[in-house]
Each structure stands twice: as C-alpha cells, then as structure tokens.
Design a protein around this motif. Structure first.
Motif, PDB file in Angstrom:
ATOM      1  N   ILE A  66       0.825  -1.009  -0.016  1.00 32.93           N
ATOM      2  CA  ILE A  66       0.016   0.039   0.001  1.00 32.93           C
ATOM      3  C   ILE A  66       0.813   1.216   0.020  1.00 32.93           C
ATOM      4  O   ILE A  66       0.717   2.110  -0.730  1.00 32.93           O
ATOM      5  CB  ILE A  66      -0.893   0.141   1.104  1.00 32.93           C
ATOM      6  CG1 ILE A  66      -1.898  -1.142   1.074  1.00 32.93           C
ATOM      7  CG2 ILE A  66      -1.596   1.248   1.147  1.00 32.93           C
ATOM      8  CD1 ILE A  66      -2.848  -1.392   2.423  1.00 32.93           C
ATOM      9  N   VAL A  67       1.930   1.209   0.783  1.00 35.21           N
ATOM     10  CA  VAL A  67       2.857   2.075   0.742  1.00 35.21           C
ATOM     11  C   VAL A  67       3.400   2.336  -0.561  1.00 35.21           C
ATOM     12  O   VAL A  67       3.670   3.751  -1.104  1.00 35.21           O
ATOM     13  CB  VAL A  67       3.822   2.094   1.955  1.00 35.21           C
ATOM     14  CG1 VAL A  67       5.065   3.287   1.709  1.00 35.21           C
ATOM     15  CG2 VAL A  67       3.202   2.378   3.138  1.00 35.21           C
ATOM     16  N   HIS A  70       1.247   4.339  -3.218  1.00 36.82           N
ATOM     17  CA  HIS A  70       1.106   5.546  -2.831  1.00 36.82           C
ATOM     18  C   HIS A  70       2.299   6.597  -3.311  1.00 36.82           C
ATOM     19  O   HIS A  70       2.284   7.599  -3.689  1.00 36.82           O
ATOM     20  CB  HIS A  70       0.875   6.078  -1.480  1.00 36.82           C
ATOM     21  CG  HIS A  70      -0.568   5.765  -1.046  1.00 36.82           C
ATOM     22  ND1 HIS A  70      -1.190   5.968   0.055  1.00 36.82           N
ATOM     23  CD2 HIS A  70      -1.521   4.794  -1.624  1.00 36.82           C
ATOM     24  CE1 HIS A  70      -2.371   5.614   0.062  1.00 36.82           C
ATOM     25  NE2 HIS A  70      -2.834   4.904  -0.892  1.00 36.82           N
ATOM     26  N   ILE A 102       4.144  10.916   2.733  1.00 30.53           N
ATOM     27  CA  ILE A 102       3.134  10.424   2.281  1.00 30.53           C
ATOM     28  C   ILE A 102       3.326   8.811   2.768  1.00 30.53           C
ATOM     29  O   ILE A 102       2.252   8.174   3.211  1.00 30.53           O
ATOM     30  CB  ILE A 102       3.482  10.042   0.898  1.00 30.53           C
ATOM     31  CG1 ILE A 102       3.143  11.442   0.143  1.00 30.53           C
ATOM     32  CG2 ILE A 102       2.586   9.015   0.139  1.00 30.53           C
ATOM     33  CD1 ILE A 102       3.746  11.642  -1.478  1.00 30.53           C
ATOM     34  N   ALA A 103       4.326   8.330   3.071  1.00 31.80           N
ATOM     35  CA  ALA A 103       4.600   7.039   3.708  1.00 31.80           C
ATOM     36  C   ALA A 103       3.932   7.093   5.183  1.00 31.80           C
ATOM     37  O   ALA A 103       3.396   6.191   5.430  1.00 31.80           O
ATOM     38  CB  ALA A 103       5.971   6.398   3.572  1.00 31.80           C
ATOM     39  N   ASN A 105       1.852   8.958   6.512  1.00 28.74           N
ATOM     40  CA  ASN A 105       0.396   9.304   6.386  1.00 28.74           C
ATOM     41  C   ASN A 105      -0.169   8.174   6.071  1.00 28.74           C
ATOM     42  O   ASN A 105      -1.594   7.620   6.493  1.00 28.74           O
ATOM     43  CB  ASN A 105      -0.042  10.361   5.516  1.00 28.74           C
ATOM     44  CG  ASN A 105       0.377  11.742   6.045  1.00 28.74           C
ATOM     45  OD1 ASN A 105       0.647  11.818   7.157  1.00 28.74           O
ATOM     46  ND2 ASN A 105       0.521  12.640   5.163  1.00 28.74           N
ATOM     47  N   THR A 106       0.123   7.287   5.029  1.00 27.95           N
ATOM     48  CA  THR A 106      -0.551   6.052   4.633  1.00 27.95           C
ATOM     49  C   THR A 106      -0.478   5.071   5.806  1.00 27.95           C
ATOM     50  O   THR A 106      -1.515   4.225   6.010  1.00 27.95           O
ATOM     51  CB  THR A 106       0.425   5.320   3.494  1.00 27.95           C
ATOM     52  OG1 THR A 106       0.396   6.392   2.314  1.00 27.95           O
ATOM     53  CG2 THR A 106      -0.157   4.331   2.845  1.00 27.95           C
ATOM     54  N   ASP A 109      -2.930   5.846   8.230  1.00 26.31           N
ATOM     55  CA  ASP A 109      -4.562   5.761   7.747  1.00 26.31           C
ATOM     56  C   ASP A 109      -4.708   4.356   7.710  1.00 26.31           C
ATOM     57  O   ASP A 109      -5.974   3.934   7.790  1.00 26.31           O
ATOM     58  CB  ASP A 109      -4.367   6.204   6.250  1.00 26.31           C
ATOM     59  CG  ASP A 109      -4.503   7.713   6.237  1.00 26.31           C
ATOM     60  OD1 ASP A 109      -4.571   8.433   7.110  1.00 26.31           O
ATOM     61  OD2 ASP A 109      -4.077   8.297   4.890  1.00 26.31           O
ATOM     62  N   GLU A 110      -3.820   3.437   7.740  1.00 25.28           N
ATOM     63  CA  GLU A 110      -3.896   2.061   7.771  1.00 25.28           C
ATOM     64  C   GLU A 110      -4.078   1.425   9.102  1.00 25.28           C
ATOM     65  O   GLU A 110      -4.163   0.086   9.443  1.00 25.28           O
ATOM     66  CB  GLU A 110      -2.731   1.309   6.966  1.00 25.28           C
ATOM     67  CG  GLU A 110      -3.020   1.390   5.591  1.00 25.28           C
ATOM     68  CD  GLU A 110      -4.332   0.727   4.839  1.00 25.28           C
ATOM     69  OE1 GLU A 110      -4.560  -0.110   5.067  1.00 25.28           O
ATOM     70  OE2 GLU A 110      -4.830   1.706   4.174  1.00 25.28           O
TER      71      GLU A 110
END
Length: 222
Positions: A66-67, A70, A102-103, A105-106, A109-110
């Motif tokens: 997922i990371v 993104h 970004i990493a 935040n991802t 979020d998970e």
C-alpha cells in the motif's frame, strides 16, 4: 602418472601448457572487464525504488504494498516528463520529505504507527525481472524506504525508466518504458537485459554477468 610427468617436462608440451594457461588468464580478465563495464553501464541508467517492510507478517507485507502504491503514484506525477535518471534523482531529492510524509500518512491511515526512514543512495540489489526486462544483480541508485524495524522482505522496482508499472497479468513492460531504457543503453546492453529467447548469445552474456556478480568479481558499484 610417471609418463604424464615426463610428458610435461617435454619443452614443447610445457610451452603449450603455459600458453594455454596464459590464454585462460587473458580470457578471464577480458570477461571480467567486459562484464564490469556492462553491469556498471546498466546500473548507471536506472533509478530504483526499494521498500522494506517492518516484518514478514502478512499484515506488514500488505502494508508495504500500500505504501509502495502511494509512493509510485506521487513519483509518477513528479517525473512524468523526466528524460534522464539524473533528473529523476534530482526531483526525488527535492521532495524526499514529501515521500516520507506520504509513507507516514499512509501507515497512519492503515492503523499503524511505524516510523519511516527514507534515503537516496547506492544500494545492492539481486537479479530482478520486470516483465520481459531483467536487471542483473549489482549496486544501483535508489530511493530506499524502510518501514518500522525494516526486517521484512523487500520490494524493488525501477522508477526511471518507469518499469514499476508492469502489467502483472501479461508480464510485459510498456513499450514507452522500454524505449526510455533503450535510449539510455547501448544496443548490446539493451539486448542483454531484454527477453532474448531467440538469441542464446545474449542470454549467455546475462548469465556471465550473474556468475561474476555472485562470485564477487564484479559489483557494478560506483
């Protein structure tokens, strides 16, 4: 055995043995020099992405992907018009904190709170196949993203040219990406890394690169 030793003492036979040995040494040196040049040129033409999962658990491995998605999406918007590896690296350096954000935040979020380390450097990679393109083992410039303890399996791809976006179902690299890679390599180098089922010569050359890399005789390191 005595006959063999006596034969070896013969001047002409001894000369043949010496010349054969010297030819073998010369051929080996030439092969190492050739393989080192080819391997280094290939490594100098690509910029890779290296994502390391926190662990090998299914949850952490899934998070890694997922990371990755993104990060690739962001990199693709940044480097859509890049024409060289150097340009891609410069842009990645300018936005390295954004990659980290970004990493993070991802991951958040998970539902995780892992830390993230992001570096751009020269790292060792194993042989990797991207559809119908294969890159030999060696040292490559890469954006390395380590999640948490970074003790899990790695994931690699090529950010420039963008070979990350391979159609997994067909295993084929987009022609545009192959053209970018081909423009960065000599015709021979591109033939070595591309799928050459009909040309065993280039498959043999790729195998030579792998053997010499595995034995540590070449490293493709800057």
């Amino acid at each position: 055995m005595k006959k063999f030793l006596k034969l070896c003492n013969h001047s002409k036979v001894k000369m043949v043995i010496i010349l054969t040995f010297l030819f073998f040494v010369y051929t080996t040196i030439c092969a190492i020099s050739y393989a080192n040049d080819i391997s280094t040129d290939i490594a100098d033409s690509v910029f890779r992405l290296h994502v390391v999962a926190n662990s090998d658990s299914d949850i952490d491995q899934n998070l890694k992907y997922i990371v990755r998605d993104h990060l690739l999406e962001y990199m693709n918007t940044l480097c859509a018009n890049c024409t060289s590896k150097e340009e891609a690296i410069a842009i990645a350096n300018e936005h390295i904190e954004n990659f980290k954000e970004i990493a993070l935040n991802t991951i958040k979020d998970e539902g995780f709170n892992y830390s993230v380390t992001v570096n751009i450097g020269n790292f060792e990679f194993p042989t990797k196949h991207y559809g119908d393109i294969s890159l030999p083992a060696g040292y490559y410039d890469a954006l390395k993203v380590e999640i948490g303890e970074a003790k899990g399996k790695n994931w690699w791809c090529v950010m420039f040219p963008p070979l990350c976006f391979v159609d997994a179902s067909s295993g084929i690299v987009p022609e545009e990406s192959k053209e970018d890679l081909q423009n960065s390599l000599t015709d021979e180098e591109f033939s070595i890394v591309s799928d050459n089922e009909e040309n065993p010569t280039f498959k043999l050359k790729f195998k030579i690169l792998e053997i010499l890399n595995d034995t540590g005789l070449i490293t493709a390191k800057k």
